[in-house]
Design an enzyme around this catalytic site. Structure first.
Site, PDB file in Angstrom:
ATOM      1  N   ALA A  96       0.831  -1.211   0.000  1.00 57.53           N
ATOM      2  CA  ALA A  96       0.000   0.000   0.000  1.00 57.53           C
ATOM      3  C   ALA A  96       0.866   1.261   0.000  1.00 57.53           C
ATOM      4  O   ALA A  96       0.601   2.218  -0.746  1.00 57.53           O
ATOM      5  CB  ALA A  96      -0.943  -0.002   1.199  1.00 57.53           C
ATOM      6  N   ASP A  97       1.896   1.287   0.829  1.00 61.91           N
ATOM      7  CA  ASP A  97       2.746   2.478   0.916  1.00 61.91           C
ATOM      8  C   ASP A  97       3.508   2.719  -0.380  1.00 61.91           C
ATOM      9  O   ASP A  97       3.550   3.846  -0.887  1.00 61.91           O
ATOM     10  CB  ASP A  97       3.729   2.325   2.071  1.00 61.91           C
ATOM     11  CG  ASP A  97       3.078   2.511   3.426  1.00 61.91           C
ATOM     12  OD1 ASP A  97       2.727   3.647   3.753  1.00 61.91           O
ATOM     13  OD2 ASP A  97       2.912   1.522   4.149  1.00 61.91           O
ATOM     14  N   MET A  98       4.130   1.670  -0.906  1.00 62.21           N
ATOM     15  CA  MET A  98       4.961   1.847  -2.093  1.00 62.21           C
ATOM     16  C   MET A  98       4.095   2.151  -3.317  1.00 62.21           C
ATOM     17  O   MET A  98       4.464   2.972  -4.165  1.00 62.21           O
ATOM     18  CB  MET A  98       5.801   0.588  -2.339  1.00 62.21           C
ATOM     19  CG  MET A  98       6.662   0.174  -1.162  1.00 62.21           C
ATOM     20  SD  MET A  98       7.988   1.351  -0.811  1.00 62.21           S
ATOM     21  CE  MET A  98       9.360   0.542  -1.614  1.00 62.21           C
TER      22      MET A  98
END
Length: 401
Positions: free
Chosen positions: A168-170
Site C-alpha cells: 500500500a505504501d509503495m
C-alpha cells in the site's frame, strides 16, 4: 536528454515513515532537489525503524537517499518562516500526516498556496481528505486489510498472512510520483498549482485487477476468496513443491499448457480433452494440478524443474529467498542493488529504483542526510547569514544530530 528529467524542480519533503519518503526518494532520483524537513527531538520516526545497525536505520537510509536535510522547529515563528521561505521557491510540497494536522501548524494547502500559488501540494493519508473515514489514522496494513487484498490471500479457513512487503505504501508513493509529474506538466500548460489528495485505501482498491469487476459484473455472485497456492480461474498458475524448495509455473494460456503437458505427460496429456481450453482446465482443476504436482515432486529439485521448463518454453521461476535475490545475476545486470559508502557502517548495499532511461544514467545518490545535516547550506541559499543561522541554532529553531 541534457540532464535528469526533474532537474530544476525543488521539492520540500515534509513526510515521515514510508509512502512520502519513498515518493520523495523517487523524485530525487529523477533529478529534483529534495529537501527533507524534520522536527527536533529525533526527526522522522523512520530513523529508529528496523533494521538497525547500532543507532543507524537501514530503513531510513534506503528511503531518504539523494536528499538534503534540515531540522526545524516549526512551532516557533522563526521555524515556520524558514519553511515558508522554502516553499516560496519550491515547486512541490509533500506530506503524509492525518488530514488537518498541518493546518494547525500553518502548513496546510491553503496557507502555502497563498505564499506560492503555483505550488503542487501532495498529501498522503490513510483514507484521503474527504469521506466518513477521512480523520481516521492508518498505516499500509489497514489499507491492505480494508481493501479486500488480505481476504483473498492464504489457505481457506486460515487467517490471511501478512504481506511482508509494504504494497500500500509503495504503490501510493509511486502514484504520487506520477501525479506530481502530471501536475508539473499541467502547470506549464496553465493549470497552476494543485492539491493532490492520495489515500492508501484508494490506491489499494484501484489495484484490483479481477475481484471488483468479477463481483459487479456477476451481479454479486462472484466473491474471490482464499485459494491457497494457485488461481482457480487460471489453471495452471501457482506454486508447486519440488523436493528441495518451491517454484512457480505460469501455464494458464492454452499454447503454454500444451508445452507443459507434453513435458510432464507426453502427447497423450497434451491431447487430453479435459484440458484443451482454459475453461476445461478450470473445470477439471484438481486433475490438472495433480499432474503438475506429481511431476514437480518427482524431479531432482527446483533447479532441475526450472531447467526442463525453461527448455520447453514454459514461464517459471524459483521461489527465491532474499539472499538469492541479492546475489541474482539478473539483479546485478540491472544494477538493482547499489553501493554507498557510510562513515560508520562502511559499504552499504541497498535496493535501487527501477527507472531506466535511454537518454541518461542516474548518478549514485548521496547518503540519506543525518538530522539537520544541511541546515547551513539550505538556509544560506534562502538568504540567511551565518550569524542568523547561528542565532537560530542557539534558540533551538534549528537542530542537528
Amino acid at each position: 536528454m541534457s540532464g535528469l528529467p526533474l532537474s530544476g524542480i525543488r521539492v520540500v519533503d515534509y513526510s515521515h515513515f514510508l509512502a512520502g519518503p519513498y515518493m520523495a526518494r523517487c523524485l530525487a532520483a529523477l533529478g529534483a532537489d529534495v529537501i527533507k524537513v524534520e522536527r527536533p527531538g529525533g526527526g522522522d520516526p523512520g530513523r529508529v525503524h528496523a533494521y538497525m545497525a547500532g543507532d543507524v536505520s537501514g530503513y531510513f537510509l534506503q528511503q531518504n537517499m539523494g536528499k538534503r536535510g534540515i531540522c526545524v522547529d516549526v512551532r516557533q515563528p522563526e521555524g515556520l518562516k524558514i519553511v515558508e521561505d522554502l516553499v516560496r521557491g519550491a515547486d512541490v510540497f509533500l506530506e503524509n500526516y492525518r488530514p488537518g494536522a498541518l493546518e494547525k501548524l500553518g502548513l496546510g494547502y491553503e496557507a502555502l498556496a497563498a505564499i506560492n500559488p503555483g505550488l503542487i501540494y501532495c498529501s498522503v493519508s490513510a483514507y484521503g481528505h474527504t469521506g466518513p473515514d477521512a480523520g481516521q489514522p492508518g498505516f499500509g496494513l489497514i489499507a491492505e486489510a480494508k481493501s479486500g487484498a488480505l481476504a483473498q490471500m492464504g489457505n481457506p479457513g486460515e487467517a490471511p498472512p501478512l504481506l511482508r512487503m509494504p504494497i500500500a505504501d509503495m504503490y501510493t508513493g509511486i502514484h504520487g510520483v506520477a501525479a506530481i509529474c502530471a501536475a508539473i506538466v499541467g502547470r506549464h500548460t496553465g493549470a497552476g498549482g494543485q492539491h493532490i489528495d492520495l489515500a492508501l485505501y484508494d490506491c489499494m482498491v484501484s489495484m484490483h485487477d479481477f475481484a471488483i469487476q468479477a463481483y459487479t459484473i456477476s451481479g454479486g455472485e462472484e466473491i474471490p476468496r482464499q485459494v491457497g497456492h494457485d488461481l482457480p480461474d487460471a489453471t495452471v498458475y501457482g506454486v508447486f513443491a519440488a523436493c528441495d524448495g518451491y517454484l512457480v509455473i505460469a501455464a494458464q494460456v492454452d499454447a503454454i499448457w500444451q508445452k507443459l503437458a507434453r513435458l510432464i505427460g507426453g502427447d497423450a496429456l497434451a491431447a487430453d480433452e479435459r484440458f484443451l481450453s482454459s475453461a476445461r482446465r478450470n473445470a477439471n482443476r484438481p486433475e490438472a494440478l495433480g499432474y503438475v504436482t506429481a511431476w514437480a515432486a518427482a524431479q531432482a529439485g527446483v533447479k532441475h524443474c526450472i531447467g526442463q521448463l525453461t527448455e520447453a518454453g514454459v514461464p517459471c521461476a524459483p521461489v527465491q529467498r532474499i539472499d538469492e535475490v541479492v546475489n541474482d545475476p539478473q539483479v546485478a545486470a540491472r544494477n538493482m542493488i547499489i553501493e554507498q559508502q557510510h562513515p560508520e557502517l562502511g559499504t552499504l548495499r541497498l535496493p535501487n529504483l527501477p527507472f531506466r532511461f535511454s537518454g541518461f544514467s542516474a548518478p549514485l545518490p548521496k547518503l540519506a542526510p543525518s538530522l539537520g545535516e544541511d541546515n547551513s547550506e539550505v538556509l544560506e541559499e534562502l538568504g540567511y547569514s551565518q550569524e542568523q543561522i547561528a542565532s537560530l541554532a542557539r534558540a533551538g529553531v534549528l537542530s542537528t544530530a
